[in-house]
Design an enzyme around this catalytic site. Structure first.
Site, PDB file in Angstrom:
ATOM      1  N   CYS B  85       0.841  -1.207   0.000  1.00 51.92           N
ATOM      2  CA  CYS B  85       0.000   0.000   0.000  1.00 51.92           C
ATOM      3  C   CYS B  85       0.878   1.261   0.000  1.00 51.92           C
ATOM      4  O   CYS B  85       1.499   1.565  -1.002  1.00 51.92           O
ATOM      5  CB  CYS B  85      -0.975  -0.045   1.171  1.00 51.92           C
ATOM      6  N   HIS B 194      -3.361  -5.621   1.334  1.00 45.04           N
ATOM      7  CA  HIS B 194      -2.558  -5.814   2.547  1.00 45.04           C
ATOM      8  C   HIS B 194      -2.447  -7.284   2.951  1.00 45.04           C
ATOM      9  O   HIS B 194      -3.262  -7.772   3.748  1.00 45.04           O
ATOM     10  CB  HIS B 194      -3.194  -5.050   3.706  1.00 45.04           C
ATOM     11  N   GLU B 196      -0.536  -8.612   5.059  1.00 50.60           N
ATOM     12  CA  GLU B 196      -0.270  -8.773   6.505  1.00 50.60           C
ATOM     13  C   GLU B 196      -1.561  -8.784   7.323  1.00 50.60           C
ATOM     14  O   GLU B 196      -1.536  -9.077   8.510  1.00 50.60           O
ATOM     15  CB  GLU B 196       0.698  -7.676   6.984  1.00 50.60           C
TER      16      GLU B 196
END
Lengths: 82, 233
Positions: B85, B194, B196
């Site tokens: 991002c 994302h 994560e």
């Protein structure tokens, strides 16, 4: 102290959602005479001492390398403010 | 494997990135934007967030942070670097990956669980996927519209540098539905969604079988960490 003005615009072929939203608002507000809006940026660089060929060259460098991203934007003018 | 996660002023997701590294079997190392020291890490993550409030252009000021000199040098020598991002925006601003980012074409911030295809599974960060695999990864951005000139798009498509593509919905108007790209060597990868946030049951994206159960992000991190462990074994 003197000021160098740098103006940056999104490249013509790049969509400008901000400008599009403003153009839509202008139409709604009764201004159909304005068919499109594009929004750019104006930077005012305050110069220590007089504006010289060197400071203008430095302004060109920062305009092209930091103030704009040449992938999506063009530097359209660099000039000393009158 | 020690994986550095760099914190910039305005980073938001570095803790999640640390957690993802740990869950993938690695050791996260906190790195600071103002330092000139990578502390011996073997891979680097530029996390999501809004560094410098997205002033000037998203990622642009952070791309000139002191530690970026070391990151650029390491990336050019082949160290795996993942930009997520805002981290992807930094990689583009630093010219480590092609293209640039503009405001979403819809004009608003978008947050959704996004389906992607893995277009290239030969990069450092995608080896544990299969080519063409569909994965679900949370996406949340305002300036996520990937743009590049026609020649660049052709070049990266021909080179296999388009790493991920949006499926079903193009959430931000990115050209060719491009969600993520790599450098030519494949060690540097950037993407808007994302990974994560999709590494732990109960905290991931909603999946057809159960809410918040999506774990597709974990393979980004195991791709680098487990392959490094195998190489050393």
């Amino acid at each position: 102290m003197p000021i160098i003005v740098v103006e940056v615009m999104p490249k013509a072929e790049i969509l400008d959602p901000q400008g599009k939203a403003v153009a839509g608002a202008l139409t709604r507000l009764g201004h159909p005479e304005f068919s499109a809006v594009r929004i750019g940026k104006r930077f005012e660089l305050t110069v220590e001492g007089p504006v010289t060929a060197e400071t203008l060259a430095a302004a060109k460098t920062v305009a092209e390398e930091i103030l704009s991203n040449q992938v999506i934007e063009d530097v359209v003018s660099i000039s000393e403010a009158k | 494997m020690r994986v550095g996660v760099i914190t910039f002023p305005g980073s938001l997701d570095e803790r999640d990135a640390h957690r993802a590294v740990r869950l993938a079997g690695g050791t996260p190392v906190e790195l600071w934007h103002g330092a000139h020291d990578l502390e011996g890490v073997e891979a680097i993550i530029l996390p999501g967030g809004f560094s410098y409030g997205d002033y000037l252009r998203a990622g642009s000021i952070a791309s000139h942070a002191p530690i970026m000199a070391e990151v650029i040098d390491a990336a050019k020598k082949g160290m795996p670097v993942l930009g997520i991002c805002n981290g992807f925006q930094m990689l583009a601003e630093a010219r480590l990956v092609p293209g640039a980012h503009g405001r979403n074409d819809c004009g608003t911030f978008v947050r959704r669980d996004q389906i992607l295809t893995v277009e290239n599974n030969e990069t450092a960060w995608t080896r544990d996927f299969s080519k063409g695999e569909e994965i679900v990864i949370p996406l949340k951005n305002a300036d996520g519209r990937f743009v590049a000139d026609a020649d660049t798009i052709k070049r990266i498509e021909d080179n296999g540098q388009v790493t991920f593509r949006y499926v079903g919905v193009n959430p931000n108007g990115s050209l060719d539905d491009i969600a993520g790209v790599s450098n030519e060597a494949g060690n540097v990868v950037g993407l808007m969604p994302h990974p994560e946030h999709a590494v732990e049951p109960g905290f991931g994206p909603d999946m057809p079988d159960a809410m918040r159960s999506g774990l597709d992000g974990l393979k980004f991190f195991t791709s680098v960490i487990q392959n490094s462990l195998l190489a050393k074994a």
